[in-house]
Write a protein that holds these residues in place. Structure first.
Motif, PDB file in Angstrom:
ATOM      1  N   ALA A 105      92.993   7.684   2.655  1.00  0.00           N
ATOM      2  CA  ALA A 105      92.112   9.039   2.312  1.00  0.00           C
ATOM      3  C   ALA A 105      90.521   9.028   2.522  1.00  0.00           C
ATOM      4  O   ALA A 105      90.098   9.900   3.229  1.00  0.00           O
ATOM      5  N   ALA A 108      90.508   9.563   6.391  1.00  0.00           N
ATOM      6  CA  ALA A 108      90.785  11.085   6.669  1.00  0.00           C
ATOM      7  C   ALA A 108      89.448  12.048   6.531  1.00  0.00           C
ATOM      8  O   ALA A 108      89.180  12.898   7.222  1.00  0.00           O
ATOM      9  N   ILE A 109      88.819  11.541   5.492  1.00  0.00           N
ATOM     10  CA  ILE A 109      87.459  12.012   4.991  1.00  0.00           C
ATOM     11  C   ILE A 109      86.438  11.995   6.223  1.00  0.00           C
ATOM     12  O   ILE A 109      85.680  12.674   6.750  1.00  0.00           O
ATOM     13  N   ARG A 112      87.220  13.787   9.083  1.00  0.00           N
ATOM     14  CA  ARG A 112      87.255  15.163   8.757  1.00  0.00           C
ATOM     15  C   ARG A 112      88.782  15.692   8.867  1.00  0.00           C
ATOM     16  O   ARG A 112      88.790  16.984   9.319  1.00  0.00           O
ATOM     17  N   LYS A 113      89.684  15.103   8.321  1.00  0.00           N
ATOM     18  CA  LYS A 113      91.049  15.553   8.374  1.00  0.00           C
ATOM     19  C   LYS A 113      91.251  15.788   7.081  1.00  0.00           C
ATOM     20  O   LYS A 113      91.762  15.455   6.289  1.00  0.00           O
ATOM     21  N   ARG A 114      90.751  17.218   6.848  1.00  0.00           N
ATOM     22  CA  ARG A 114      91.003  17.597   5.345  1.00  0.00           C
ATOM     23  C   ARG A 114      92.074  17.708   4.876  1.00  0.00           C
ATOM     24  O   ARG A 114      92.478  17.387   3.614  1.00  0.00           O
ATOM     25  N   HIS A 115      93.228  17.918   5.630  1.00  0.00           N
ATOM     26  CA  HIS A 115      94.432  18.414   4.946  1.00  0.00           C
ATOM     27  C   HIS A 115      95.201  16.887   4.580  1.00  0.00           C
ATOM     28  O   HIS A 115      95.661  16.698   3.517  1.00  0.00           O
ATOM     29  N   ALA A 117      93.568  14.185   3.833  1.00  0.00           N
ATOM     30  CA  ALA A 117      92.417  13.803   2.651  1.00  0.00           C
ATOM     31  C   ALA A 117      93.153  14.244   1.362  1.00  0.00           C
ATOM     32  O   ALA A 117      93.374  13.581   0.308  1.00  0.00           O
ATOM     33  N   GLU A 118      93.289  15.453   1.379  1.00  0.00           N
ATOM     34  CA  GLU A 118      93.877  16.280   0.133  1.00  0.00           C
ATOM     35  C   GLU A 118      95.105  15.578  -0.268  1.00  0.00           C
ATOM     36  O   GLU A 118      95.362  15.443  -1.538  1.00  0.00           O
ATOM     37  N   TRP A 119      96.045  15.488   0.875  1.00  0.00           N
ATOM     38  CA  TRP A 119      97.461  15.014   0.290  1.00  0.00           C
ATOM     39  C   TRP A 119      97.100  13.545  -0.315  1.00  0.00           C
ATOM     40  O   TRP A 119      97.781  13.124  -1.439  1.00  0.00           O
ATOM     41  N   THR A 121      94.570  12.042  -1.577  1.00  0.00           N
ATOM     42  CA  THR A 121      93.934  12.063  -2.927  1.00  0.00           C
ATOM     43  C   THR A 121      94.960  12.575  -4.072  1.00  0.00           C
ATOM     44  O   THR A 121      94.891  11.862  -5.162  1.00  0.00           O
TER      45      THR A 121
END
Length: 540
Positions: A105, A108-109, A112-115, A117-119, A121
């Motif tokens: 996570a 990814a943050i 800047r790989k938002r997708h 990072a969201e998964w 998290t």
């Protein structure tokens, strides 16, 4: 808790995939010594010698593989919380996986790989939530719903059973206004270790347990009843839903008001007290006592000792045979809840019980495998096992039974019941409930050659090294029935013997007991209700 008297000897088979440690508390009762041995491939290795002066915690390393753990003591001892634990748990793997998720996570943050990072998290939050939920379930495990506690009992969860109270008059009985669940998979013959659990086909049975204001399995207390049903677990239906029990079936069959006054574990004296304290005040036309051949005489002796103060609740000098296995008490509570919900849905779809994978697939040949008989009969396959103490009673001659203290106590209790019923305008009736081995024995002798029958008897009698001959069972199988029948005839007590009716159903290929349990299934209760209705000439 395991109580060891002088010079006891216990052996546990152990099959470990990884090394474990054996943990327990040892409490001496005076001067005592306890030795632990490991027996592998015929070689006996001394692991530890314990010579405690007070309660002592011990920890013993056990290697992986198959062996036997042998305990030998000199002097009286008590063992508490005997358990096998893995020295290395899976927490390092869980921590490593968690750190990997956090790193993923964070990376990814930063990238800047938002997708991603969201998964990542989301997975972390879900896992943390599940972990916190599991911790809370474990902390408040004894406050969980009854159906979950019942499911965890198979995994070793032990606590005070909220269903029972221990009044001074009765020793113990069901709590009034109770509302909980019962669940079981294997019957008492398997649970007590007389046969392996995988020798029988298992079914999941889950049903509500509710009691009325008097503490019995009825919807409510009724002022006026026609039949007061007295007895032990065969009457209260400890292994069945209440609507399947013979008192409920008798009411359905006849339209008469039948009140269930049975309580699991009760003997003749407690049943007399129930008659005096509860049943007779409702002015029943009949008081029907289900007398169980398997243990009522023994229960009479035990309860008399209890009333004399020779031992109190929880201080019996003997216990059941230890099960030669260990249980996975570390199973997650979340997994238990998932399993309970899945089985509950399946049970509703299958009318209250779910049969697990059968240990004995259909066969056209009869066989005896590790305590379980399998007999093809009239297009069906019957499976049944016997409880050794009940089987051994069948070889006891009538004169020996009549000379026991249990029979003397029982005779007095039955006569007192008759007298009190007559004074109340109630007819006292006795229903003889045969043990499972009494019912199935003729089928066994017809199906198997004499040598195989004796081999089966020898298997059952290993637990206490008391030999029993097939010819003794054949000669004395019905001696208890005849003793009680003659007593009832002499004292003008109406008696209905269920043995012929149950045996006839078995001969036709119908199971009337649960395969690995000593109690009736739904068919057994149905037959009992039918025979009572016929005997009392009760028409709808």
């Amino acid at each position: 808790q395991i109580i060891l008297r002088d010079d006891a000897h216990l052996v546990f088979p152990v099959d470990l995939r990884v090394p474990h440690r054996l943990l327990c508390d040892v409490k001496p009762k005076g001067k005592a010594t306890l030795k632990f041995y490991s027996v592998r491939n015929g070689n006996r290795e001394l692991l530890i010698v314990v010579d405690p002066k007070k309660t002592k915690k011990i920890s013993i390393a056990l290697p992986h593989g198959r062996s036997e753990l042998e305990l030998v003591n000199h002097g009286a001892l008590e063992l508490f919380d005997l358990r096998l634990v893995r020295p290395i748990f899976l927490w390092p793997i869980y921590v490593a996986a968690g750190l990997a998720l956090v790193f993923t996570a964070g990376s990814a943050i930063m990238a800047r790989k938002r997708h991603v990072a969201e998964w990542a998290t989301l997975v972390i939050v879900v896992l943390l939530s599940l972990g916190a939920t599991e911790a809370l379930l474990g902390k408040f495990r004894l406050q969980l719903p009854g159906v979950i506690i019942a499911a965890r009992a198979e995994l070793g969860l032990i606590g005070n059973d909220a269903r029972w109270i221990d009044p001074a008059r009765y020793k113990m009985r069901l709590k009034p206004n109770l509302e909980t669940f019962a669940e079981w998979r294997h019957g008492d013959i398997a649970r007590l270790g007389f046969i392996p659990k995988d020798a029988s086909r298992a079914s999941v049975h889950r049903f509500p347990i509710r009691t009325d204001a008097e503490g019995f399995r009825n919807a409510t207390v009724r002022e006026k009843i026609d039949v007061a049903a007295l007895g032990d677990s065969f009457t209260d239906g400890t292994t069945s839903a209440v609507e399947e029990t013979w008192p409920a079936r008798l009411e359905q069959l006849t339209g008469r008001a039948v009140q269930n006054y049975g309580t699991s574990g009760f003997g003749p004296q407690q049943e007399l007290y129930v008659l005096q304290d509860f049943a007779l005040r409702h002015k029943p036309r009949w008081a029907l006592l289900a007398f169980f051949a398997g243990n009522d005489l023994h229960d009479a002796e035990v309860f008399e000792e209890w009333e004399r103060g020779q031992h109190r609740l929880g201080e019996g000098l003997t216990g059941p045979k230890l099960i030669a296995s260990f249980r996975r008490y570390e199973t997650l509570y979340l997994w238990t809840i998932l399993r309970v919900e899945t089985e509950s849905i399946a049970a509703r779809l299958h009318g209250g019980s779910v049969e697990a994978k059968s240990a004995a697939p259909p066969s056209d040949q009869p066989r005896f495998d590790r305590g379980m008989f399998t007999v093809p009969l009239n297009g069906r396959t019957l499976q049944f096992a016997f409880l050794p103490p009940y089987l051994q009673k069948l070889g006891t001659p009538r004169a020996v039974i009549a000379a026991t203290r249990g029979w003397e106590i029982t005779r007095k209790a039955l006569l007192q019941m008759k007298l009190e019923c007559e004074a109340n305008g109630t007819t006292f009736v006795l229903m003889f409930v045969p043990s499972k081995d009494q019912v199935y024995w003729p089928l066994v002798e017809r199906t198997f050659p004499p040598g195989k029958v004796q081999e089966a008897i020898d298997f059952y009698c290993r637990y206490n090294n008391m030999p029993l001959r097939a010819e003794d069972v054949r000669a004395h199988r019905l001696d208890g029935n005849e003793l009680l029948r003659d007593f009832c005839a002499e004292n003008k007590i109406p008696m209905v013997d269920l043995t012929p009716a149950l045996q006839g159903e078995v001969d036709a290929g119908r199971e009337v007991f649960f395969p690995d349990d000593t109690h009736w299934n739904e068919a057994g209760h149905e037959i009992a209700a039918r025979e009572v209705a016929k005997f009392l000439q009760l028409a709808p």
